[in-house]
Design a protein around this motif. Structure first.
Motif, PDB file in Angstrom:
ATOM      1  N   PRO A  91       0.171  -1.141   0.155  1.00  0.00           N
ATOM      2  CA  PRO A  91      -0.032   0.001   0.100  1.00  0.00           C
ATOM      3  C   PRO A  91       0.850   0.837   0.079  1.00  0.00           C
ATOM      4  CG  PRO A  91      -0.031  -1.168   2.402  1.00  0.00           C
ATOM      5  CD  PRO A  91       0.196  -1.834   1.299  1.00  0.00           C
ATOM      6  N   HIS A  92       2.275   1.220   0.336  1.00  0.00           N
ATOM      7  CA  HIS A  92       3.096   2.221   0.354  1.00  0.00           C
ATOM      8  C   HIS A  92       3.121   2.623  -0.566  1.00  0.00           C
ATOM      9  CE1 HIS A  92       5.577  -0.995   0.925  1.00  0.00           C
ATOM     10  NE2 HIS A  92       6.660  -0.628   0.709  1.00  0.00           N
ATOM     11  N   LEU A  93       3.350   1.948  -2.068  1.00  0.00           N
ATOM     12  CA  LEU A  93       4.359   1.984  -3.288  1.00  0.00           C
ATOM     13  C   LEU A  93       3.390   2.444  -4.166  1.00  0.00           C
ATOM     14  CD1 LEU A  93       6.242  -0.582  -3.065  1.00  0.00           C
ATOM     15  CD2 LEU A  93       7.329   1.243  -2.583  1.00  0.00           C
ATOM     16  N   ASP A 132      -1.951   5.009  -7.354  1.00  0.00           N
ATOM     17  CA  ASP A 132      -2.221   4.944  -5.851  1.00  0.00           C
ATOM     18  C   ASP A 132      -2.933   3.804  -5.915  1.00  0.00           C
ATOM     19  OD1 ASP A 132      -2.955   4.319  -3.428  1.00  0.00           O
ATOM     20  OD2 ASP A 132      -3.819   5.761  -2.189  1.00  0.00           O
ATOM     21  N   PRO A 133      -2.609   2.508  -5.458  1.00  0.00           N
ATOM     22  CA  PRO A 133      -2.721   1.078  -5.074  1.00  0.00           C
ATOM     23  C   PRO A 133      -4.776   0.705  -5.098  1.00  0.00           C
ATOM     24  CG  PRO A 133      -0.924   0.908  -4.363  1.00  0.00           C
ATOM     25  CD  PRO A 133      -0.344   2.258  -4.838  1.00  0.00           C
ATOM     26  N   ALA A 134      -4.244   1.299  -3.656  1.00  0.00           N
ATOM     27  CA  ALA A 134      -5.501   1.605  -2.669  1.00  0.00           C
ATOM     28  C   ALA A 134      -6.800   2.529  -3.572  1.00  0.00           C
ATOM     29  CB  ALA A 134      -5.775   2.380  -2.182  1.00  0.00           C
ATOM     30  N   THR A 135      -6.376   3.235  -4.878  1.00  0.00           N
ATOM     31  CA  THR A 135      -7.648   3.583  -6.053  1.00  0.00           C
ATOM     32  C   THR A 135      -7.841   2.560  -6.961  1.00  0.00           C
ATOM     33  OG1 THR A 135      -6.251   4.582  -7.422  1.00  0.00           O
ATOM     34  CG2 THR A 135      -6.958   6.515  -5.309  1.00  0.00           C
TER      35      THR A 135
ATOM     36  N   TRP B 548       1.782  10.396   3.389  1.00  0.00           N
ATOM     37  CA  TRP B 548       1.655   8.720   2.964  1.00  0.00           C
ATOM     38  C   TRP B 548      -0.232   9.555   2.070  1.00  0.00           C
ATOM     39  CZ3 TRP B 548       4.004   5.479   2.071  1.00  0.00           C
ATOM     40  CH2 TRP B 548       4.999   5.249   3.333  1.00  0.00           C
ATOM     41  N   ARG B 551      -1.476   7.772  -0.986  1.00  0.00           N
ATOM     42  CA  ARG B 551      -1.816   6.228  -0.181  1.00  0.00           C
ATOM     43  C   ARG B 551      -2.925   6.103   0.331  1.00  0.00           C
ATOM     44  NH1 ARG B 551       1.014   6.887  -4.740  1.00  0.00           N
ATOM     45  NH2 ARG B 551       2.637   6.031  -4.765  1.00  0.00           N
ATOM     46  N   GLN B 552      -4.417   5.913   0.498  1.00  0.00           N
ATOM     47  CA  GLN B 552      -5.144   5.901   1.252  1.00  0.00           C
ATOM     48  C   GLN B 552      -4.741   4.613   1.960  1.00  0.00           C
ATOM     49  OE1 GLN B 552      -8.894   5.315  -0.951  1.00  0.00           O
ATOM     50  NE2 GLN B 552      -8.214   7.173  -2.611  1.00  0.00           N
ATOM     51  N   GLY B 553      -4.053   3.597   1.216  1.00  0.00           N
ATOM     52  CA  GLY B 553      -4.437   2.409   2.213  1.00  0.00           C
ATOM     53  C   GLY B 553      -3.067   2.581   2.958  1.00  0.00           C
ATOM     54  N   MET B 554      -2.275   3.436   3.216  1.00  0.00           N
ATOM     55  CA  MET B 554      -1.731   3.900   4.835  1.00  0.00           C
ATOM     56  C   MET B 554      -2.147   4.696   5.719  1.00  0.00           C
ATOM     57  SD  MET B 554       0.999   1.961   4.383  1.00  0.00           S
ATOM     58  CE  MET B 554       2.203   2.202   5.321  1.00  0.00           C
TER      59      MET B 554
END
Lengths: 210, 557
Positions: A91-93, A132-135, B548, B551-554
């Protein structure tokens, strides 16, 4: 590289009690399916191959890859790629950062970026390197996870029920994508699943654990 | 077997957690038998102990420490339990828990100063009630600060121990399966608070037993709260030991060692009593549970809210008054607010504050950097968990005042002398446990499949650490750094004894000035102390948000 992944009486035990024992040959460019009910030791076999057997268990037997017994190597020197049910993108990359992480170190920066870019367009994700991978959507994440493992040039591929969380339409789509890429690269691939449809689609030998 | 760097860090950690305590206790035993480094001849042990027991007021010192410590620990635990029983699981609690870490950060001394300016006869509470209610035109002649029973000191201890225990209980909730148990007992018709006490608390207490013992041991031997709020004639035993240990007359060092053994025995007796109390309470709880009586627990909820609010008021109210004092010009008794404002104190002490503050922060930062490397290295080594858990609490349960005098002697013997290096090492002994405590859970909570994936990608363990685990843990690491710095900034006794007065920090300076009794100066130093401890927390909150931001996940993970 037409190497097979061969398990020779790979046995996982807890103390003196053997939990599971298996011998099989996963031929290069073929998807070999390992089926069995939960608790049959499927995950332990994968853990033995990746070198991450949990504390309290231990593995004996040989894991041959291209004739070399990799069972004695530490996990990170085995080059065994693995895909899970969850995409587990870091998630940080960024998306590109996730892909570049698996690239062998060295090489020029632009060259590495080029490889990441090509890998993304191979799965229809052009221009998403900075994201961002989360998106990403579930299907997009699964494709990034696939390209991340392929870019690291593994010698074998393990699939740990990798399609479980996808809905049925996406499931068959991602499944054929993963299988096609694995076959095209001539990777010996071991699929662990309890879904008969997965095994059927894999089209390779099926080994049932009890 | 090859020794990896992380194994090296693990064994260094073991050494730092265990070594000084054992060396210190050894030194204390030697001292109590009359062997004092620097003295030509050993003093006969009988003389040492004779001098200790004939010291004026020693008996009352011992009783005072014993009962104030037990009382403070008991009230802290009871309050924390009531607050959890009446309040946990609600939305407002989820929001309020974010305020706990700063509570924890405020140095004991700063909190004690705040309480002092609130409750003193000329303090803010008396002013608020005068003269309209109390009729006092002048500060009443009451012994509130330093009352012979030590109640003010007990209050000072509770205000700091309560948030610590709350934080520990919150951390224990997931393992105690609190949510499931609560759903179950509520379905059986128990009110929230009673259900929590009967069904959840036993599981929580089992996990926080060591932190509770640490609170008990600390309360019985605290030096800074005792210096500011405690009685003086006679003071608690810890203060007597401190005076002996800091006395230029070396022969008194032997008394300090003997006193340290008395203190240690006192804590051991209290721990045994506490353990017996645990058994009795458990028995009581079981029979209460078997009786099947239901109750709404409304009273517990009200008590919880009152307790939480009271300790909040004492801490924040104290700081408000410290701030007022630091800028007060004329401020005569019944006036609620200063009559005139003046920045004289900040002007005259500003330069010294900045200099001491910078030295304090620099020392804290260096100590925390070292402690962080050791803590992360030890956790990487997947250590012998039992050994580490036991050792982490060793410097927290064995009172500082019982082994520091011995350690002081030992470091003199090996020529370490006094100054920045021994002070830094001493701080490390107390900072490292907190870092390990704060980091262990997030570290173990990382999805183990990340490790497998990373290894599959061909990343060496070192690259996995630097590229994956370190950034993934940035948020908890930033929090741990803030906690560690707060611990270092708040250290009084180790700084004093190992520094030999040559390394003044905000805390030692504040306590030295406290003797002067100038509230304006105390206000400035108390505030500076708290600000130094809180600033890292603000950074620890802001940094991950900044790093972050894309970086939503963080941020929400």
């Amino acid at each position: 590289m037409a190497e097979s992944l061969i398990l020779k009486t790979l046995t996982i035990s807890a103390g003196a009690t053997p939990i599971v024992s298996v011998s099989l040959t996963a031929a290069a460019g073929e998807i070999t399916t390992l089926m069995g009910p939960s608790g049959s030791g499927k995950s332990s076999i994968l853990a033995a191959i990746t070198g991450t057997v949990p504390d309290g268990l231990f593995a004996t037997g040989e894991i041959l890859l291209g004739g070399q017994n990799i069972a004695t190597l530490p996990g990170w020197k085995r080059h065994i790629g693995i895909l899970y049910q969850d995409d587990l993108l870091f998630p940080h990359l960024s998306v590109g950062g996730n892909l570049a992480l698996g690239l062998a170190p060295g090489g020029r920066r632009t060259e590495r970026q080029g490889r990441v870019k090509r890998a993304l367009s191979e799965v229809g994700l052009e221009g998403l390197a900075a994201r961002d991978p989360a998106t990403l959507s579930g299907g997009q994440k699964a494709r990034v996870a696939l390209m991340r493992v392929l870019l690291s040039e593994p010698r074998a591929l393990l699939l740990d029920e990798p399609f479980g969380t996808l809905d049925s339409e996406l499931r068959s789509q991602i499944r054929s994508l993963v299988f096609n890429h694995a076959k095209a690269r001539g990777l010996p691939t071991l699929l662990v699943t309890h879904d008969p449809q997965d095994a059927e689609a894999a089209g390779g030998p099926v080994i049932r654990l009890r | 077997m090859t020794l990896s760097p992380s194994h090296l860090f693990f064994w260094l950690t073991v050494l730092i957690l265990g070594g000084p305590v054992l060396a210190g206790l050894t030194g204390v035993v030697a001292g109590a038998m009359g062997h004092v480094p620097g003295l030509q001849n050993a003093i006969p042990a009988g003389d040492v102990w004779g001098a200790v027991w004939s010291w004026p007021g020693i008996g009352r010192s011992v009783t005072l420490s014993f009962w104030t410590g037990l009382l403070a620990a008991l009230i802290s635990l009871a309050s924390a339990t009531l607050i959890m029983a009446g309040w946990s699981g609600t939305l407002s609690f989820a929001r309020a828990r974010h305020w706990l870490a700063p509570f924890l950060a405020v140095p004991h001394a700063a909190a004690a100063f705040g309480i002092a300016v609130l409750i003193a006869p000329s303090g803010w509470i008396a002013r608020a009630l005068s003269p309209w209610l109390s009729g006092w035109e002048r500060p009443p002649d009451l012994l509130i600060l330093g009352d012979p029973l030590g109640l003010a000191m007990v209050l000072g201890l509770i205000v700091k121990e309560l948030p610590f225990l709350l934080l520990m209980m919150i951390a224990a909730l997931p393992q105690a399966k609190a949510a499931t148990s609560m759903a179950l007992v509520t379905a059986l018709g128990y009110g929230c608070a009673r259900g929590w006490l009967l069904a959840v608390f036993p599981g929580i207490y089992r996990q926080i037993r060591l932190p509770v013992y640490a609170v008990l041991a600390y309360s019985m031997s605290a030096v800074d709260a005792a210096l500011i709020l405690g009685p003086t004639t006679p003071p608690p035993i810890a203060i007597v030991i401190l005076r002996w240990a800091a006395d230029p007359d070396l022969s008194l060092r032997a008394l300090a060692s003997a006193g340290a053994l008395v203190q240690l025995g006192l804590v051991l007796v209290a721990l045994v009593l506490w353990r017996l109390g645990e058994i009795a309470v458990a028995q009581l709880g079981r029979s209460l549970a078997e009786s099947g009586q239901r109750g709404s627990g409304r009273a517990a909820e009200i008590a919880a809210a009152t307790l939480a609010a009271t300790s909040g008021i004492f801490l924040f109210g104290g700081f408000a008054v410290l701030a007022l004092w630091s800028v007060a010009g004329a401020w005569h008794f019944p006036a609620f607010l200063p009559e005139t404002l003046s920045f004289r104190v900040w002007a005259s002490h500003g330069a010294a504050l900045v200099e001491t503050g910078a030295a304090t922060l620099l020392l804290a930062f260096a100590v925390v950097a070292l402690a962080l490397a050791l803590a992360l290295g030890s956790l990487e080594a997947k250590p012998h968990r039992c050994l580490l858990t036991a050792l982490v609490y060793l410097p927290l349960i064995v009172p500082q005042v019982t082994f520091l005098p011995g350690l002081q002697a030992a470091s003199l013997k090996i020529g370490l002398g006094s100054g920045a290096l021994p002070v830094g090492l001493m701080h490390l002994v107390f900072v490292l446990p907190y870092l390990l405590l704060v980091l262990a859970d997030p570290f173990n909570a990382l999805d183990p499949r990340y490790r497998t994936i990373a290894a599959g990608l061909g990343l060496s363990p070192a690259r996995q650490f630097w590229r994956l685990r370190l950034p993934l843990l940035l948020t908890p690491i930033a929090g741990a750094v803030a906690v560690g710095m707060a611990v270092s900034i708040g250290q009084y006794l180790p700084t004093l004894l190992a520094g030999g007065g040559r390394l003044p920090t905000l805390t030692t300076e504040a306590l030295a000035l406290a003797a002067g009794g100038d509230r304006r100066v105390i206000g400035a130093y108390g505030l500076a102390q708290a600000a130094a401890a809180l600033a890292p927390f603000a950074l620890a909150l802001a940094l991950p948000r900044r790093v972050w931001r894309n970086r939503q996940g963080m941020l929400h993970g």
